[in-house]
Design a protein around this motif. Structure first.
Motif, mmCIF file in Angstrom:
data_model
loop_
_atom_site.group_PDB
_atom_site.id
_atom_site.type_symbol
_atom_site.label_atom_id
_atom_site.label_comp_id
_atom_site.label_asym_id
_atom_site.label_seq_id
_atom_site.Cartn_x
_atom_site.Cartn_y
_atom_site.Cartn_z
ATOM 1 N N HIS A 176 0.825 -1.205 0.000
ATOM 2 C CA HIS A 176 0.000 0.000 0.000
ATOM 3 C C HIS A 176 0.863 1.260 0.000
ATOM 4 O O HIS A 176 0.580 2.222 -0.735
ATOM 5 N N ILE A 177 1.924 1.264 0.780
ATOM 6 C CA ILE A 177 2.812 2.434 0.822
ATOM 7 C C ILE A 177 3.442 2.673 -0.545
ATOM 8 O O ILE A 177 3.476 3.800 -1.053
ATOM 9 N N LEU A 178 3.942 1.604 -1.169
ATOM 10 C CA LEU A 178 4.689 1.765 -2.423
ATOM 11 C C LEU A 178 3.787 2.114 -3.598
ATOM 12 O O LEU A 178 4.102 3.008 -4.398
ATOM 13 N N LEU A 179 2.667 1.403 -3.732
ATOM 14 C CA LEU A 179 1.833 1.557 -4.917
ATOM 15 C C LEU A 179 0.728 2.593 -4.757
ATOM 16 O O LEU A 179 0.205 3.074 -5.771
ATOM 17 N N ALA A 180 0.345 2.920 -3.536
ATOM 18 C CA ALA A 180 -0.723 3.899 -3.341
ATOM 19 C C ALA A 180 -0.201 5.269 -2.953
ATOM 20 O O ALA A 180 -0.735 6.280 -3.395
#
Length: 445
Positions: A271-275
């Motif tokens: 979630h951190i990387l892609l969102a």
């Protein structure tokens, strides 16, 4: 080769920082083990998302039992420390994909005769490297059931599209090969993790991620391409930056929505990387909507250290104003007939930078080494990891510097306190760098 995903260590919790580094080191070591030392130059931040996705979809007991980690030996880039790094099919797939994409990138530079690749001996050597990397990546990818011909075919189709693109054509026609390649790589992570239901949403997330990466790369290189006369998809299709930004932000929103349909065991890092990091990548290229004056002193006419919507100093006490010990204050104006105090004995004004790396006012600059002595000192400090791991004197200027590992070059005030929009967990602002700890809740905001 670095990608659009560049998470700052101040935006990740301690657990997520350790997991991020485990996948980064795992990708580097997988490239070395499968393809040789030279292949480690293909390590890139975007490629390790493949490894992150595989682990995030794995069964709960897989990671808990330590099956996805191994202890790696000392490395200069880690300050000669051992570390727990990712291993297994995810790391091998990430290595194969990274190597294939690096081969495509080098081939493009050779065809465009960029820089040193315009020299025939360099171009011949680069072509030999790309042919070897194509074979190596295909062999290692087949072990985990992935066909790298999807990537190579997409790269070949990219060149044809650029040559045959009609005037005024859609920029999305140009991004299609990149979208297809990343969609295939993302979808195969579901196959490796045994989650067939995730293939479709991950393919869609990969397609949008490929579009985002292509458009951001085009926007970043637009000025340089215009100066050198190189082909740029935005200029070739007549797409203005406002439209490119809209497409990028739509892609980020689409990735967020698609991730909700992906079944993950641990979704925090994904979630951190892609969102979140994809959104920051867009802000890094196009700016932050409504926050054009967030950086200190970057707005014409704005008082350094103050926000345009508030009358007090942003990083100081509300009553501080523009005088006192606020490091961002405006220097007071001197009477035209009176010169400001100068000389070694004069008091140091509060707006003058002080500390390690700065020469005191009135003091002579430190003695600089000549080229030969500086190179010798640099080599010695590099071999002993002083440049990487600890505070040191600059080999040429003698100024005090922090090690590369401790530097925080990715921080800026544009990301101040931009924590999780749902819960705000771990949102602890640092007034020195303007960053905050990332959220470790794995929510779907």
């Amino acid at each position: 080769m670095f990608g659009i995903i560049r998470p700052c260590r101040h935006r990740l919790s301690e657990r997520l920082q350790a997991s991020w580094m485990a996948h980064l080191c795992g990708l580097c070591l997988a490239l070395r083990d499968d393809h040789g030392q030279l292949a480690r130059t293909a390590t890139n931040y975007d490629g390790l998302i493949i490894s992150v996705l595989v682990e995030a979809q794995a069964a709960a007991g897989h990671t808990a039992a330590g099956a996805g980690r191994r202890t790696a030996g000392p490395c200069p880039l880690r300050g000669m420390r051992t570390a727990s790094v990712a291993r297994g099919e995810g790391a091998r797939l990430a290595a194969a994909v990274s190597l294939a994409l690096a081969s495509v990138k080098i081939r493009d530079h050779v065809e465009d005769q960029d820089g040193m690749f315009a020299r025939r001996p360099v171009a011949a050597g680069a072509r030999a490297v790309t042919r070897r990397w194509d074979r190596k990546s295909s062999g290692s990818a087949s072990v985990v059931g992935f066909d790298t011909s999807v990537l190579l075919d997409a790269a070949a189709r990219q060149g044809e599209l650029e040559r045959e693109l009609p005037a005024g054509g859609s920029v999305l026609l140009v991004t299609e090969p990149t979208e297809t390649a990343t969609a295939a790589a993302f979808a195969h992570t579901a196959v490796l993790a045994g989650r067939p239901g995730n293939e479709a949403p991950l393919a869609e997330a990969g397609r949008l991620f490929g579009r985002l990466a292509h458009l951001l790369d085009a926007a970043e290189d637009q000025e340089a391409d215009a100066a050198s006369g190189a082909w740029n998809p935005l200029d070739a299709t007549g797409t203005d930056r406002a439209e490119a930004e809209r497409l990028c932000r739509d892609a980020v929103h689409g990735i967020r929505l698609t991730l909700r349909d992906v079944e993950l065991t641990d979704r925090a890092l994904v979630h951190i990387l892609l969102a979140h990091e994809t959104e920051r990548a867009v802000e890094r290229v196009f700016g932050r909507p409504g926050h054009a004056a967030c950086r200190v002193g970057h707005e014409p006419g704005a008082t350094p250290g103050s926000h345009p919507e508030h009358g007090h100093a942003q990083h100081g006490h509300p009553d501080q104003g523009t005088t006192g010990s606020n490091p961002y204050q405006t220097p007071p104006r001197h009477d035209p007939g009176q010169a400001p105090p100068q000389g070694p004995g004069a008091p140091v004004p509060p707006w003058v930078p002080q500390g390690p790396g700065f020469t005191p006012p009135g003091a002579p600059p430190p003695n600089r080494r000549n080229l030969l002595a500086g190179c010798a000192a640099w080599a010695l400090m590099g071999c002993t990891c002083q440049l990487l791991c600890c505070e040191h004197n600059h080999p040429f200027s003698g100024e005090r510097r922090e090690g590369f590992c401790a530097r925080n070059e990715c921080c800026d005030c544009g990301n101040c306190c931009d924590s999780c929009q749902c819960c705000g967990e771990n949102a602890q602002c640092c007034n020195d760098c303007g960053c905050c700890d990332g959220c470790d809740c794995g929510c779907d905001c």
